[in-house]
Scaffold this motif. Structure first.
Motif, short mmCIF file in Angstrom:
data_model
loop_
_atom_site.label_atom_id
_atom_site.label_comp_id
_atom_site.label_asym_id
_atom_site.label_seq_id
_atom_site.Cartn_x
_atom_site.Cartn_y
_atom_site.Cartn_z
N PRO A 245 106.48 -31.77 34.84
CA PRO A 245 104.93 -31.65 35.14
C PRO A 245 104.53 -32.12 36.56
O PRO A 245 104.46 -33.38 36.54
N ILE A 246 104.07 -31.31 37.45
CA ILE A 246 103.45 -32.00 38.71
C ILE A 246 102.48 -33.00 38.60
O ILE A 246 102.35 -34.03 39.54
N GLN A 247 101.51 -33.09 37.25
CA GLN A 247 100.55 -33.77 37.38
C GLN A 247 101.00 -35.25 37.05
O GLN A 247 100.44 -36.35 37.27
N VAL A 248 102.54 -35.52 36.48
CA VAL A 248 102.88 -36.87 36.20
C VAL A 248 103.02 -37.58 37.91
O VAL A 248 102.80 -38.52 37.81
N ALA A 249 103.57 -36.66 38.66
CA ALA A 249 103.60 -37.12 40.21
C ALA A 249 102.10 -37.39 40.41
O ALA A 249 102.13 -38.46 41.22
N ARG A 250 101.23 -36.74 40.50
CA ARG A 250 99.93 -36.94 40.83
C ARG A 250 99.30 -38.26 39.94
O ARG A 250 98.85 -39.13 40.75
N ASN A 251 99.57 -38.60 38.50
CA ASN A 251 99.28 -39.72 38.05
C ASN A 251 99.79 -40.83 38.51
O ASN A 251 99.15 -42.01 38.56
N TYR A 252 101.15 -40.80 39.13
CA TYR A 252 101.85 -41.82 39.57
C TYR A 252 101.24 -42.32 40.86
O TYR A 252 101.23 -43.33 41.09
N ALA A 253 100.99 -41.30 41.82
CA ALA A 253 100.77 -41.72 43.33
C ALA A 253 99.17 -42.06 43.30
O ALA A 253 98.86 -42.87 44.14
N PHE A 254 98.46 -41.26 42.46
CA PHE A 254 96.83 -41.39 42.78
C PHE A 254 96.57 -42.44 41.38
O PHE A 254 95.85 -41.67 40.71
N ARG A 255 96.72 -43.58 41.50
CA ARG A 255 96.30 -44.23 40.21
C ARG A 255 95.00 -44.35 39.74
O ARG A 255 94.47 -44.35 38.59
N ASP A 256 94.20 -44.67 40.75
CA ASP A 256 92.62 -44.90 40.63
C ASP A 256 92.10 -43.23 39.91
O ASP A 256 91.41 -43.31 39.26
N LEU A 257 92.58 -42.42 40.46
CA LEU A 257 92.11 -41.00 39.86
C LEU A 257 92.58 -40.74 38.40
O LEU A 257 91.73 -40.32 37.70
N LEU A 258 93.82 -41.40 38.09
CA LEU A 258 94.30 -41.25 36.81
C LEU A 258 93.46 -41.91 35.75
O LEU A 258 93.05 -41.40 34.54
N PHE A 259 93.13 -43.06 36.38
CA PHE A 259 92.05 -43.89 35.36
C PHE A 259 90.83 -43.32 35.12
O PHE A 259 90.05 -43.27 34.13
N PHE A 260 90.37 -42.66 36.45
CA PHE A 260 88.98 -41.99 36.29
C PHE A 260 89.12 -40.65 35.17
O PHE A 260 88.28 -40.53 34.30
N ILE A 261 90.21 -39.96 35.23
CA ILE A 261 90.34 -39.02 34.40
C ILE A 261 90.51 -39.42 32.92
O ILE A 261 90.08 -38.69 32.08
N ARG A 262 91.25 -40.22 32.68
CA ARG A 262 91.38 -40.71 31.23
C ARG A 262 90.19 -41.38 30.86
O ARG A 262 89.89 -41.03 29.61
N GLU A 263 89.39 -42.11 31.74
CA GLU A 263 88.13 -42.35 31.02
C GLU A 263 87.29 -41.33 30.94
O GLU A 263 86.46 -41.17 29.76
N LEU A 264 87.16 -40.08 31.67
CA LEU A 264 86.57 -38.87 31.35
C LEU A 264 86.86 -38.29 30.18
O LEU A 264 85.93 -37.77 29.51
N GLN A 265 88.28 -38.31 29.86
CA GLN A 265 88.60 -37.85 28.50
C GLN A 265 88.19 -38.53 27.52
O GLN A 265 87.72 -37.85 26.45
N ARG A 266 88.09 -39.96 27.40
CA ARG A 266 87.75 -40.45 26.29
C ARG A 266 86.39 -40.19 26.07
O ARG A 266 85.93 -40.34 24.94
N SER A 267 85.16 -40.45 27.30
CA SER A 267 84.00 -40.11 27.10
C SER A 267 83.61 -38.67 26.54
O SER A 267 82.13 -38.59 26.36
N ASN A 268 84.62 -37.76 26.67
CA ASN A 268 84.19 -36.30 26.43
C ASN A 268 84.72 -35.84 25.02
O ASN A 268 85.06 -34.61 24.96
N MET A 269 85.51 -36.58 24.44
CA MET A 269 86.45 -36.10 23.20
C MET A 269 85.72 -35.42 22.24
O MET A 269 86.24 -34.50 21.37
N HIS A 270 84.26 -35.47 22.02
CA HIS A 270 83.53 -34.68 21.25
C HIS A 270 83.14 -33.10 21.71
O HIS A 270 82.70 -32.16 21.12
N GLN A 271 83.45 -33.04 23.08
CA GLN A 271 83.36 -31.80 23.72
C GLN A 271 84.40 -31.21 24.05
O GLN A 271 84.57 -29.73 23.94
N LEU A 272 85.64 -31.64 24.51
CA LEU A 272 86.76 -31.17 24.86
C LEU A 272 87.95 -32.24 24.26
O LEU A 272 87.84 -33.26 24.87
N ALA A 273 88.84 -31.67 23.49
CA ALA A 273 89.93 -32.85 22.76
C ALA A 273 91.15 -31.87 23.04
O ALA A 273 91.33 -30.89 23.21
#
Length: 340
Positions: A156-184
């Motif tokens: 998955p190319i996203q694994v490479a994005r997650n590795y290189a752009f670490r602040d973006l990864l943390f942002f996306i994971r927090e966005l996922q956690r805060s929206n688990m009742h909307q999109l899971a």
């Protein structure tokens, strides 16, 4: 060469470690690995035995790929299974099996080896390390990590994005956690990776990360924060996702307002559908009593409903056009761009 070109050059060095030095560095935490980026299958005892046998007969071993941080500690990117194998053998955790070159050592654990053989690890063997400098540009790290795994099955190319752009990864994971009742996700893995995590789980988590990155692209484009005038040259969604990752890496001040807009659009979409959207390979159409208020939708339908949410409009699942966007089917992103 102008300054910008020079500043983006790839920085790395090569060195060698003896086996005892490698193992001591792992024990002290100077060399470590993040299971989130260890996209490799665990070795069988036979594979481990073949690797140990190669060392005992003096064969060269492929370099271990690492990244150095500001303190000189090393994060292993490729070669984790080799290091685990050495750790386990020195811990006497397995005996050699299926040996072809030195069958006399069949069944031998490390403590069973004669001095003649065990001394090879101390006196004659050094493993090469290729170490990426901490100050190498993140874009180059992304391209390098992607190319290292270019031949890896369904990487998955996203694994490479997650590795290189670490602040973006943390942002996306927090966005996922805060929206688990909307999109899971279909299965909540809680991002709990271990070295035994299967490639299937890696792909599932990466797919969910990538979906959120696409929602970020849609939001930034809709609100005119980014404008790719040259998108007509992009033949794949991955190109747009790469550009989005690079943009957000360079503009972290967009994280907070972007998160608010994504959350708002997801709320509109989930409320219009009457439940939590769940990422699945297929969509369930029609308003029925879904289990626990969950509506299973494919990524195209989720993106469709999200775009309507960006526009403040309700989404009618009964009238949706399945796979209109073609995000996961290899289509051109032009219809997606037009819908924005």
């Amino acid at each position: 060469m102008d300054y910008r070109e020079f500043d983006r050059s790839f920085r790395y060095r090569r060195t060698t470690y003896s086996v005892p030095t490698l193992l001591e560095s792992i024990r002290s935490g100077r060399i470590r690995w993040d299971p989130m980026f260890a996209y490799s299958k665990s070795w069988s005892n036979h594979s481990k035995s073949t690797f140990i046998e190669s060392i005992l007969v003096g064969m060269p071993v492929a370099d271990i790929l690492c990244e150095e941080n500001h303190y000189g500690d090393l994060l292993v990117l490729d070669g984790v299974q080799r290091l685990i194998c050495l750790q386990e053998y020195f811990n006497n955790d397995f005996g050699l099996q299926g040996l072809k070159l030195i069958p006399s050592l069949e069944g031998c654990r490390y403590l069973d080896l004669s001095y003649n053989h065990s001394s090879v690890f101390y006196n004659r063997t050094e493993l090469g390390l290729t170490i990426i400098g901490y100050d190498t540009d993140a874009v180059l790290k992304f391209e390098f990590f992607k190319r290292v795994h270019a031949e890896t099955y369904r990487f998955p190319i996203q694994v490479a994005r997650n590795y290189a752009f670490r602040d973006l990864l943390f942002f996306i994971r927090e966005l996922q956690r805060s929206n688990m009742h909307q999109l899971a996700p279909k299965q909540d893995h809680q991002f709990g990776f271990s070295i035994e995590t299967s490639k299937a789980v890696h792909r599932e988590v990466a797919d969910f990360d990538e979906l959120f990155l696409l929602l970020c692209f849609a939001t930034l484009t809709f609100h005119k924060r980014i404008s790719f005038a040259h998108t007509r040259f992009y033949s794949r969604f991955s190109d747009l996702l790469d550009e989005t990752a690079i943009y957000l890496h360079n503009n972290p001040t967009d994280f907070i307002p972007l998160g608010e807009k994504v959350t708002q659009a997801l709320r509109v979409a989930s409320e219009s559908l009457g439940g939590t959207m769940v990422l699945s390979s297929q969509s369930q159409k029609g308003y029925r009593n879904f289990p626990a208020g969950h509506i299973f939708l494919d990524s195209d339908t989720i993106v469709d409903s999200f775009i309507e949410g960006l526009k403040g409009r309700s989404y009618d699942l009964n009238n949706s056009e399945s796979h209109r966007i073609g995000y996961r089917s290899g289509r051109s992103p032009q219809n997606f761009l037009k819908s924005l």
